[in-house]
Scaffold this motif. Structure first.
Motif, short mmCIF file in Angstrom:
data_model
loop_
_atom_site.label_atom_id
_atom_site.label_comp_id
_atom_site.label_asym_id
_atom_site.label_seq_id
_atom_site.Cartn_x
_atom_site.Cartn_y
_atom_site.Cartn_z
N MET A 67 7.01 -2.88 12.53
CA MET A 67 7.25 -2.28 11.23
C MET A 67 8.42 -2.95 10.50
N TRP A 68 9.43 -3.39 11.24
CA TRP A 68 10.58 -4.03 10.62
C TRP A 68 10.24 -5.43 10.12
N GLU A 69 9.41 -6.14 10.88
CA GLU A 69 8.96 -7.47 10.44
C GLU A 69 8.08 -7.36 9.21
N ALA A 70 7.21 -6.37 9.20
CA ALA A 70 6.33 -6.17 8.05
C ALA A 70 7.14 -5.83 6.80
N THR A 71 8.16 -4.99 6.98
CA THR A 71 9.02 -4.60 5.85
C THR A 71 9.79 -5.80 5.31
N ALA A 72 10.36 -6.62 6.20
CA ALA A 72 11.13 -7.80 5.77
C ALA A 72 10.26 -8.80 5.03
N CYS A 73 9.05 -9.03 5.53
CA CYS A 73 8.14 -9.97 4.86
C CYS A 73 7.84 -9.52 3.44
N ALA A 74 7.52 -8.24 3.29
CA ALA A 74 7.19 -7.71 1.97
C ALA A 74 8.39 -7.80 1.02
N SER A 230 3.65 -18.95 18.17
CA SER A 230 3.23 -19.51 16.89
C SER A 230 2.35 -18.54 16.10
N GLU A 231 1.58 -17.71 16.82
CA GLU A 231 0.74 -16.74 16.12
C GLU A 231 1.59 -15.77 15.29
N LYS A 232 2.69 -15.34 15.89
CA LYS A 232 3.61 -14.44 15.19
C LYS A 232 4.28 -15.16 14.02
N THR A 233 4.69 -16.41 14.24
CA THR A 233 5.35 -17.17 13.19
C THR A 233 4.46 -17.30 11.96
N TRP A 234 3.20 -17.63 12.21
CA TRP A 234 2.28 -17.80 11.09
C TRP A 234 1.94 -16.47 10.41
N LEU A 235 1.94 -15.39 11.17
CA LEU A 235 1.74 -14.08 10.55
C LEU A 235 2.90 -13.74 9.61
N ILE A 236 4.12 -14.08 10.04
CA ILE A 236 5.30 -13.83 9.20
C ILE A 236 5.22 -14.66 7.92
N VAL A 237 4.87 -15.94 8.07
CA VAL A 237 4.70 -16.80 6.89
C VAL A 237 3.62 -16.23 5.98
N ARG A 238 2.53 -15.82 6.57
CA ARG A 238 1.41 -15.31 5.80
C ARG A 238 1.80 -14.08 4.98
N PHE A 241 4.51 -14.71 2.02
CA PHE A 241 3.93 -15.21 0.78
C PHE A 241 2.91 -14.24 0.20
N LEU A 242 2.27 -13.46 1.06
CA LEU A 242 1.34 -12.45 0.56
C LEU A 242 2.10 -11.35 -0.18
N GLY A 243 3.35 -11.07 0.26
CA GLY A 243 4.18 -10.11 -0.46
C GLY A 243 4.41 -10.54 -1.90
#
Length: 527
Positions: A67-74, A230-238, A241-243
């Motif tokens: 939840m914290w990673e999702a919040t930071a990305c957005a 790397s899967e997590k890294t690319w999810l964060i990047v995704r 930018f999706l935010g």
């Protein structure tokens, strides 16, 4: 009062002139320029105060981020796009015109119809998505009163976010929203403030309720991500930018909101602070609520309305039903005004820009409402994967439009817009370009799309692209934005447009008068 199909201010216009003008398209009159810094700050808190803004973070959690990673990305993605919103809305704040008219300064008086149509499509689709969410709110309310509604046989088929019972809520939400569309936009300030209060109460109620059921914040906040390396890294990047890309419509149509500004600088702090901060607060609450479902039900429920209905169904007591009804009712009220400000106003401006003789902005509101139902938007929220694909789909077109507008206003025209000429079809006018089309703008628009188009087809499921193309598409919005802007500026240096300056800043201090059609025509011919 005599009913007329012709929009106000376009009664005397004929021929090609009817494609360019009506009262709604002209600069906002001074008495209607009532939005100051506080208004814009409040506007963003109110605009994003809806459960639809919980979905992005919830979808990120559904794919494995914490939840914290999702919040930071957005948050960081939205902070980035806030600068684009401020910059692209500057012309609206200075000249008090909307997106359809601003397009004419780069794409030409007739060429502007294409980017306007592009943005209208996205606004209508988003309006449909918002209506689905609002319909789910109404369904929860009905389910709290009439338990038997859940027993209606579902004939909606696979992939639909709505059941047959929820379609009743959807229809009611659309009808209720249309009733509010008759209120003039400048007079909605009180309703916007009320929406903010209502959403705060409902969001806090949902947060406290779900945390109580899950045993407090500890078990919820301590949950980590379920992906690594790397899967997590690319999810964060995704999702970073999706935010940003998720707000592509806001960035493109920023002039539609900033045209109501009392002073042109009133929009700066209101947007740079209000937009990302409001999104951050809503995202934190939404992500905590989503994460709590894992503790309460043993599965991550990414749709907060489905979560609320499951809570009510599991503990179907009078108190639970009353609580669910109240929260859903407040969510529904918030969804109504999110629908109006985020979708109906942009779509209304665009449709008025496409057919100004026959469509006013208010008429455009109702057309948007009807068409958004006809596109079957309930299939766009069927799952987290489908929703993410939808969010990422149309960004490549809007980013190229925004890039051209930014380059034209800041680098080419240097803040200068010749207002009467934006409403004139005179062949001698500076915005007539090549038969009414700005070829430099269209070339730049296409160049901005080309590198992202394969990824777009993959995202839509039309092709299966290599992994490198899929990952490149994560940054599609900013690739299109900078590539289209750079191409347009380069083309204008090689092939200059009529309104072009190489030094100085030419923006007006405060645009005073809106051009009358006859005045605009006369000045254009005398130029």
């Amino acid at each position: 009062m005599v009913f007329s199909l012709v929009a106000k201010g376009a009664e005397e216009l004929k021929g090609s002139r009817a494609l360019l003008d009506n009262d709604d398209l002209r600069p906002i009159k001074k008495e209607d320029r009532t939005w100051n810094s506080v208004t814009y700050m409040t506007f963003w808190f109110s605009a994003v105060a809806t459960i639809s803004n919980w979905y992005g973070g919830s979808a990120a959690q559904a794919l494995g981020l914490s939840m914290w990673e999702a919040t930071a990305c957005a948050f960081f993605g939205q902070l980035l796009i806030a600068f684009v919103i401020v910059l692209n809305g500057r012309a609206g704040a200075a000249y008090h015109i909307g997106f359809p008219v601003l397009n004419r300064s780069a794409f030409g008086i007739y060429g502007a119809l294409w980017p306007t149509f592009n943005r209208a499509v996205m606004s209508i689709v988003w309006n449909g998505v918002n209506a689905v969410q609002g319909g789910q709110c109404i369904y929860v309310m009905l389910h709290a009163i009439f338990p038997s509604i859940a027993d209606i046989p579902n004939t909606m088929g696979d992939g639909s976010a709505l059941t047959s019972g929820e379609m009743i809520g959807f229809a009611l939400f659309v009808l209720i929203t249309m009733c509010f569309l008759v209120i003039p936009v400048p007079k909605m300030k009180g309703l916007v403030y009320a929406k903010l209060v209502v959403f705060i109460i409902s969001a806090l109620a949902m947060l406290i309720w779900t945390l109580t059921l899950s045993g407090g914040i500890g078990p919820v906040a301590s949950q980590g991500s379920t992906v690594y390396g790397s899967e997590k890294t690319w999810l964060i990047v995704r999702f970073f930018f999706l935010g940003a890309a998720n707000c592509a419509t806001f960035a493109s149509n920023a002039a539609d909101f900033q045209r109501y500004a009392t002073k042109k600088n009133d929009v700066v702090l209101g947007n740079l602070i209000g937009f990302p901060l409001s999104n951050l607060i809503v995202s934190i609450v939404g992500n905590i609520v989503c994460a709590s479902s894992q503790v309460v039900f043993g599965e991550l429920i990414w749709n907060p309305l489905n979560y609320l209905d499951m809570i009510m169904t599991t503990w179907y007591t009078p108190g639970t039903r009353f609580g669910a009804f109240c929260i859903a009712a407040m969510f529904a009220y918030s969804a109504i005004f999110s629908s109006i400000f985020e979708n109906s106003i942009p779509a209304g401006n665009d449709l008025a820009g496409l057919f100004p003789k026959y469509i006013s902005i208010r008429t455009g509101f109702f057309i948007c409402a009807v068409v958004s139902v006809l596109i079957n938007p309930w299939y766009l929220l069927g799952s987290a994967i489908v929703f993410i694909s939808f969010l990422a789909s149309y960004q490549i077109f809007l980013s190229s439009i925004t890039g051209v507008l930014l380059a034209n206003y800041y680098l080419v025209a240097r803040g200068c817009l010749k207002m009467p000429d934006l409403f004139s079809e005179s062949k001698d006018g500076p915005y007539y370009f090549f038969h009414g089309f700005g070829l430099q703008a269209f070339v730049a628009y296409i160049v901005g799309i080309i590198p992202n188009f394969y990824g777009f087809l993959d995202n839509m499921g039309a092709v299966v692209a290599p992994d490198g193309v899929v990952k490149f598409y994560y940054v599609a919005y900013f690739v299109g934005l900078f590539l289209s802007a750079g191409t347009y500026y380069l083309l204008c240096r090689i092939w200059p447009v009529p309104v072009m300056f190489t030094d100085g800043w030419k923006e007006v201090d405060d645009f005073e008068e809106d051009p009358e059609p006859s005045k605009a025509e006369g000045e254009a011919k005398d130029a």
